[in-house]
Design an enzyme around this catalytic site. Structure first.
Site, PDB file in Angstrom:
ATOM      1  N   SER A  43       2.577   9.546  -7.357  1.00  0.00           N
ATOM      2  CA  SER A  43       3.825   9.397  -7.415  1.00  0.00           C
ATOM      3  C   SER A  43       4.849   9.857  -6.174  1.00  0.00           C
ATOM      4  O   SER A  43       6.065   9.531  -6.094  1.00  0.00           O
ATOM      5  CB  SER A  43       4.262   9.953  -8.926  1.00  0.00           C
ATOM      6  OG  SER A  43       3.680   9.058  -9.910  1.00  0.00           O
ATOM      7  N   GLU A  48      10.134  -4.048 -10.345  1.00  0.00           N
ATOM      8  CA  GLU A  48       8.773  -3.700 -10.451  1.00  0.00           C
ATOM      9  C   GLU A  48       8.521  -3.208 -11.797  1.00  0.00           C
ATOM     10  O   GLU A  48       7.845  -3.511 -12.516  1.00  0.00           O
ATOM     11  CB  GLU A  48       8.291  -2.682  -9.427  1.00  0.00           C
ATOM     12  CG  GLU A  48       6.595  -2.518  -9.775  1.00  0.00           C
ATOM     13  CD  GLU A  48       6.155  -1.556  -8.572  1.00  0.00           C
ATOM     14  OE1 GLU A  48       4.981  -1.033  -8.927  1.00  0.00           O
ATOM     15  OE2 GLU A  48       6.748  -1.270  -7.682  1.00  0.00           O
ATOM     16  N   ARG A  49       9.475  -2.213 -12.158  1.00  0.00           N
ATOM     17  CA  ARG A  49       9.340  -1.627 -13.527  1.00  0.00           C
ATOM     18  C   ARG A  49       9.817  -2.371 -14.677  1.00  0.00           C
ATOM     19  O   ARG A  49       9.030  -2.368 -15.775  1.00  0.00           O
ATOM     20  CB  ARG A  49      10.006  -0.326 -13.630  1.00  0.00           C
ATOM     21  CG  ARG A  49       9.548   0.939 -12.963  1.00  0.00           C
ATOM     22  CD  ARG A  49      10.249   1.971 -12.400  1.00  0.00           C
ATOM     23  NE  ARG A  49       9.401   2.918 -11.645  1.00  0.00           N
ATOM     24  CZ  ARG A  49       9.653   3.803 -10.920  1.00  0.00           C
ATOM     25  NH1 ARG A  49      10.928   4.249 -10.750  1.00  0.00           N
ATOM     26  NH2 ARG A  49       8.842   4.583 -10.105  1.00  0.00           N
ATOM     27  N   ILE A  71      -5.198  -0.108  -4.457  1.00  0.00           N
ATOM     28  CA  ILE A  71      -4.181  -1.185  -4.130  1.00  0.00           C
ATOM     29  C   ILE A  71      -4.610  -2.359  -4.813  1.00  0.00           C
ATOM     30  O   ILE A  71      -5.689  -3.205  -4.426  1.00  0.00           O
ATOM     31  CB  ILE A  71      -4.414  -1.330  -2.396  1.00  0.00           C
ATOM     32  CG1 ILE A  71      -4.092  -0.013  -1.682  1.00  0.00           C
ATOM     33  CG2 ILE A  71      -3.314  -2.189  -1.886  1.00  0.00           C
ATOM     34  CD1 ILE A  71      -2.777   0.653  -2.088  1.00  0.00           C
ATOM     35  N   ALA A 115       0.759  -1.066  -0.109  1.00  0.00           N
ATOM     36  CA  ALA A 115      -0.006  -0.096  -0.066  1.00  0.00           C
ATOM     37  C   ALA A 115       0.923   1.240  -0.077  1.00  0.00           C
ATOM     38  O   ALA A 115       1.479   1.730   1.089  1.00  0.00           O
ATOM     39  CB  ALA A 115      -1.102  -0.170   1.247  1.00  0.00           C
TER      40      ALA A 115
END
Length: 384
Positions: free
Chosen positions: A137, A249-250, A162, A129
């Site tokens: 951002s 993650e990206r 979330i 979360a």
């Protein structure tokens, strides 16, 4: 076609053997339920242990904590096969690519023993979360707090958008343990909150433009008491941890976007072969062939870049700005591909009964979550 025909360079034979296991699972357990789960806005909990049994959840978790101890290439294979063979957003990748790494990297021995085996098996579903109603951002601007009271934190605040919010048993809550810290990022910590804690409430399962089956929720924390030992890693280091884990993650989002783009392209080629206008297949028109030729070229370049980024990440060499560039380029490519492919479907493309319509809707968020395209440009630009 399937992804096997792409002649990849990032994987070895073991990776590719694993690919067939993932594909069989998606075709058998996920895709047949797509319409039902989309309508319900939720992937049922009972699917998670089935994935866990086949090693499709958190394969990088060390063997001592119940995992397979594999490299990130296996995560990438899972993302590719799910992205290519179904439009259902299961939430598996959040647990596998993101949450697991936080606990592996920063969790105490007790936290690892308590949570990782259950995450691998699918018994426990997790969420992280970060985003708040007034903060996207700008993670330093979060307002959720965790204040010390004896040997407990008292957590107060709200989170939104979330993933896995409705199903989650454990939430990694990004919060301020020192709201007065200067600079602000030094006051951010990550606190583990179990969903059965008094004061924790789930809000709405939010109605989204796409990714219909993915539960995306509001979460509320009202005087939620958790032990001090629920802090992940060191207090005040949460922002540093977030920045350290965002490259994976990206990259994960980039892989999903590239694969989704390939799925849309391949389905569109089949469509224009079959669909006729003015007495001949749409594929026979020069404009159609030129549009598809352009997209095919960009997809070819994209796969080469994905393999380059994957190889660097598996050697721990992928930099934050390289990961940001990957997310920026591949998500923007996906947006271009789904838009042009929908156009080639004509009126059919605007009908939800055709897969391209769902893919068009679902692709839009990849340029937003995990950091917007604008933020990616900012991060890349700072390193010039």
């Amino acid at each position: 076609m399937s992804l096997d025909a792409l002649h990849r360079t990032a994987y070895n034979e073991d990776h590719e053997a694993f690919r067939s296991t993932v594909r069989q699972f998606v075709v058998k357990e996920i895709e047949p339920n797509a319409d039902k789960w989309d309508a319900e806005g939720l992937v049922p909990r009972e699917v998670w242990p089935k994935a866990g049994e086949l090693g499709l959840l958190c394969p990088t978790v060390p063997e001592e904590f119940g995992g397979l101890g594999l490299d990130f290439g296996y995560n990438a294979i899972i993302n590719e096969e799910f992205g290519y063979n179904t439009d259902v957003a299961t939430g598996f990748s959040l647990q596998t690519d993101i949450v697991a790494n936080y606990i592996i990297q920063y969790g105490s021995e007790e936290q690892k023993k308590q949570w990782l085996p259950k995450m691998v098996s699918g018994e426990v579903i997790t969420a992280i979360a970060m985003t708040e109603p007034g903060t996207g951002s700008d993670l330093q601007g979060m307002r959720t707090t965790a204040k010390k009271d004896g040997n407990h934190y008292v957590v107060n605040g709200a989170k939104t958008y979330i993933t896995n919010g409705q199903n989650a048993d454990l939430i990694l809550v990004c919060c301020k343990t020192d709201p007065d810290a200067n600079p602000a990022y030094k006051g951010v910590s990550i606190v583990l909150v179990e969903a059965d804690r008094e004061g924790f409430k789930r809000g709405r399962n939010l109605d989204k433009v796409g990714l219909d089956a993915a539960d995306t929720s509001e979460l509320f924390f009202e005087d939620v008491r958790v032990p001090i030992t629920n802090c992940l890693g060191q207090e005040g280091m949460g922002f540093i941890y977030l920045m350290s884990e965002l490259p994976q993650e990206r990259l994960s989002i980039a892989i999903g976007a590239q694969t989704g783009a390939q799925r849309s392209f391949d389905q569109t080629v089949e469509f224009v072969r079959e669909r006729k206008a003015f007495g001949k297949p749409i594929l026979d028109f020069q404009n159609t062939r030129f549009v598809l030729a352009d997209l095919k070229t960009k997809l070819q370049v994209g796969w080469a870049h994905i393999d380059w980024a994957l190889a660097r990440h598996m050697k721990k060499e992928l930099t934050p700005e390289e990961a940001s560039a990957a997310k920026l380029w591949h998500t923007e490519l996906q947006g271009e591909v789904v838009d042009k492919c929908l156009q080639l479907h004509g009126g059919a493309g605007f009908m939800n009964e055709y897969p391209i319509a769902k893919q068009f809707r679902g692709a839009r968020v990849t340029r937003i979550f995990g950091g917007t395209s604008e933020i990616m440009k900012e991060l890349i630009g700072r390193k010039l």
